[in-house]
Write an enzyme that holds these catalytic residues in place. Sequence first.
Site, PDB file in Angstrom:
ATOM      1  N   HIS A 299       3.669  -0.315   3.587  1.00 43.46           N
ATOM      2  CA  HIS A 299       4.247  -0.961   2.417  1.00 43.46           C
ATOM      3  C   HIS A 299       4.027  -2.457   2.536  1.00 43.46           C
ATOM      4  O   HIS A 299       4.104  -3.009   3.629  1.00 43.46           O
ATOM      5  CB  HIS A 299       5.749  -0.654   2.312  1.00 43.46           C
ATOM      6  N   ASP A 356       7.284   7.401  -1.113  1.00 43.20           N
ATOM      7  CA  ASP A 356       6.491   8.519  -1.619  1.00 43.20           C
ATOM      8  C   ASP A 356       6.268   9.617  -0.597  1.00 43.20           C
ATOM      9  O   ASP A 356       5.781  10.693  -0.935  1.00 43.20           O
ATOM     10  CB  ASP A 356       5.127   8.012  -2.118  1.00 43.20           C
TER      11      ASP A 356
HETATM   12  N1  ACO Z   1      -3.049   4.523   6.718  1.00 42.00           N
HETATM   13  C1  ACO Z   1      -3.841   3.927   7.640  1.00 42.00           C
HETATM   14  N2  ACO Z   1      -3.956   2.590   7.764  1.00 42.00           N
HETATM   15  C2  ACO Z   1      -3.255   1.819   6.924  1.00 42.00           C
HETATM   16  C3  ACO Z   1      -2.406   2.370   5.936  1.00 42.00           C
HETATM   17  C4  ACO Z   1      -2.309   3.779   5.849  1.00 42.00           C
HETATM   18  N3  ACO Z   1      -1.536   4.360   4.936  1.00 42.00           N
HETATM   19  N4  ACO Z   1      -1.830   1.389   5.233  1.00 42.00           N
HETATM   20  C5  ACO Z   1      -2.290   0.250   5.760  1.00 42.00           C
HETATM   21  N5  ACO Z   1      -3.158   0.500   6.779  1.00 42.00           N
HETATM   22  C6  ACO Z   1      -3.807  -0.483   7.651  1.00 42.00           C
HETATM   23  C7  ACO Z   1      -4.945  -1.186   6.943  1.00 42.00           C
HETATM   24  O1  ACO Z   1      -6.183  -0.528   7.170  1.00 42.00           O
HETATM   25  C8  ACO Z   1      -4.906  -2.559   7.573  1.00 42.00           C
HETATM   26  O2  ACO Z   1      -5.476  -2.474   8.857  1.00 42.00           O
HETATM   27  P1  ACO Z   1      -6.307  -3.744   9.463  1.00 42.00           P
HETATM   28  O3  ACO Z   1      -5.301  -4.841   9.594  1.00 42.00           O
HETATM   29  O4  ACO Z   1      -6.834  -3.237  10.761  1.00 42.00           O
HETATM   30  O5  ACO Z   1      -7.363  -4.068   8.465  1.00 42.00           O
HETATM   31  C9  ACO Z   1      -3.406  -2.811   7.778  1.00 42.00           C
HETATM   32  O6  ACO Z   1      -2.829  -1.507   7.915  1.00 42.00           O
HETATM   33  C10 ACO Z   1      -2.735  -3.554   6.626  1.00 42.00           C
HETATM   34  O7  ACO Z   1      -3.013  -2.837   5.427  1.00 42.00           O
HETATM   35  P2  ACO Z   1      -3.185  -3.512   4.001  1.00 42.00           P
HETATM   36  O8  ACO Z   1      -3.996  -2.606   3.140  1.00 42.00           O
HETATM   37  O9  ACO Z   1      -3.656  -4.947   4.160  1.00 42.00           O
HETATM   38  O10 ACO Z   1      -1.689  -3.559   3.523  1.00 42.00           O
HETATM   39  P3  ACO Z   1      -1.224  -3.865   2.031  1.00 42.00           P
HETATM   40  O11 ACO Z   1       0.093  -4.519   2.154  1.00 42.00           O
HETATM   41  O12 ACO Z   1      -2.289  -4.568   1.279  1.00 42.00           O
HETATM   42  O13 ACO Z   1      -1.110  -2.402   1.385  1.00 42.00           O
HETATM   43  C11 ACO Z   1      -0.265  -0.247   0.876  1.00 42.00           C
HETATM   44  C12 ACO Z   1       0.065  -1.702   1.301  1.00 42.00           C
HETATM   45  C13 ACO Z   1      -1.141  -0.275  -0.392  1.00 42.00           C
HETATM   46  C14 ACO Z   1       1.030   0.463   0.549  1.00 42.00           C
HETATM   47  C15 ACO Z   1      -1.011   0.454   2.043  1.00 42.00           C
HETATM   48  O14 ACO Z   1      -0.175   0.513   3.177  1.00 42.00           O
HETATM   49  C16 ACO Z   1      -1.511   1.855   1.652  1.00 42.00           C
HETATM   50  O15 ACO Z   1      -2.622   1.975   1.131  1.00 42.00           O
HETATM   51  N6  ACO Z   1      -0.685   2.923   1.896  1.00 42.00           N
HETATM   52  C17 ACO Z   1      -1.059   4.257   1.499  1.00 42.00           C
HETATM   53  C18 ACO Z   1      -0.771   4.447   0.013  1.00 42.00           C
HETATM   54  C19 ACO Z   1       0.707   4.539  -0.289  1.00 42.00           C
HETATM   55  O16 ACO Z   1       1.459   5.244   0.360  1.00 42.00           O
HETATM   56  N7  ACO Z   1       1.115   3.809  -1.355  1.00 42.00           N
HETATM   57  C20 ACO Z   1       2.525   3.828  -1.818  1.00 42.00           C
HETATM   58  C21 ACO Z   1       3.147   2.476  -1.620  1.00 42.00           C
HETATM   59  S1  ACO Z   1       4.837   2.503  -2.013  1.00 42.00           S
HETATM   60  C22 ACO Z   1       4.892   2.530  -3.671  1.00 42.00           C
HETATM   61  O17 ACO Z   1       4.083   2.033  -4.395  1.00 42.00           O
HETATM   62  C23 ACO Z   1       6.018   3.191  -4.228  1.00 42.00           C
END
Ligand code: ACO
Length: 421
Positions: A299, A356
Amino acid sequence: MSTAKLILDGNECEMPIVEGTEGERAFDITSLRSQTKYITLDPGFANTGSCQSAITFIDGEKGILRYRGYDIEDLAASARFPEVSYLLIHNHLPDQSELTEWRRKLTLNSLIHESMLNFFDHFPPTSHPMSILTAMVSALPAFYPDMEDEDTNIIRLLAKAKSIAAVAYKKSIGEPIVYPRSDYSYMANFLRMMFATPAEPYEISEVIENALNLLLIVHADHEQNCSTSTVRMTGSSQASMYASISAGICALSGPLHGGANQAVLEMLERILEDGGDYKKYVELAKDRDSGFRLMGFGHRVYKNFDPRARILKKACDEVLKELGIEDPLLDIAKNLEEVALSDDFFVQRKLYPNVDFYSGIIYRALGIPTNMFTVMFALGRMPGWIAHWREMRQDPTNRIYRPRQIYIGETHRKFVPVWER
Ligand code: ACO
């Protein structure tokens, strides 16, 4: 007033410090460009406050979420969704007579204009219900053009969105639509419109009604997330509430946002079909080249735990037990969570289950089909979007949203007509 000083190219620039009621601080860069010719660059707006808002407070480090000052845990334990909607939109809890009137209006406005029902017949049966919801919400002002009466339009949108969702579902499975009843509550009407058939009068179950109530409450608002910012962005051009919220529904549909609840369930099903080897998927998520992410994890704001996920994890166990359902997907979800939470990759990046992760398993237990999960999220988020749209429109300092950019394309090129090239 305290100020922050920034030194750029040897020149000092002073900016006011703004402090919120919970001690959050920002420096106001409104005059930065006129003072220095610089802008700020913040892809994904992770460090940008786009507005001042009095609706929802989140402390991502401590896992705090409050609507209008009330803890989400307290609201989830004993409030009803219409009451929480009223709170978000009106900034105070309704007294008994206000709540009775609010509920009465929510029920009385549940009918959809008969001519509007014709539209549903022309969507292909394979249409995603989120597309139908977006189209129908943006079409509402064509049927209810009196934009002046904002309070009535707010009630209309809240009441009709759930009817649109239920009709979209009925059409997708080829069953006759069910009209709302004027003696039923918001939640009971929705369930009956979804599940009653001419052959079976649907018995409203308290367990199901309560679970749905909880799900909608925990989704009701989440300050400046992607869809809410879209609502504000659209509304800043003075687009109507319906147009702004329709744009918000589109933003919500993406798998990184509201679409994640459907994606989580599909992921759990994929793991089950693949023999249940959840560890393999944890490894896959760690491999950047795989392009695979653990849906329902991570998140932007919560970096220790998502309070909504905690509430739903507990509710998930209770609902499945009360309904006597044993779901192998729940076991996979729990194992996945356990392994991911102790894995360095997830620990270092502070990736925890979000709201979620467990919501899909509850929706499934309630009989809600997978492609309706994100629609359920949209119904829950509706009062939050409305509250933000209204707050923005009532704010005299609001200006049209218009970010800047740093241009990285070609510099000036002289155009030569094709016959001279
Ligand atoms: N699985 C594996 N790796 C992940 C995940 C995940 N679900 N989420 C983040 N990471 C990793 C990224 O690859 C990144 O790694 P790095 O630093 O080595 O490059 C690091 O964690 C940071 O991730 P970002 O994408 O920069 O985080 P951001 O804050 O931009 O994204 C998000 C947040 C979109 C929620 C992300 O964690 C994600 O895609 N999660 C899966 C989708 C999801 O569950 N979305 C629902 C969000 S809650 C809502 O909207 C109600």
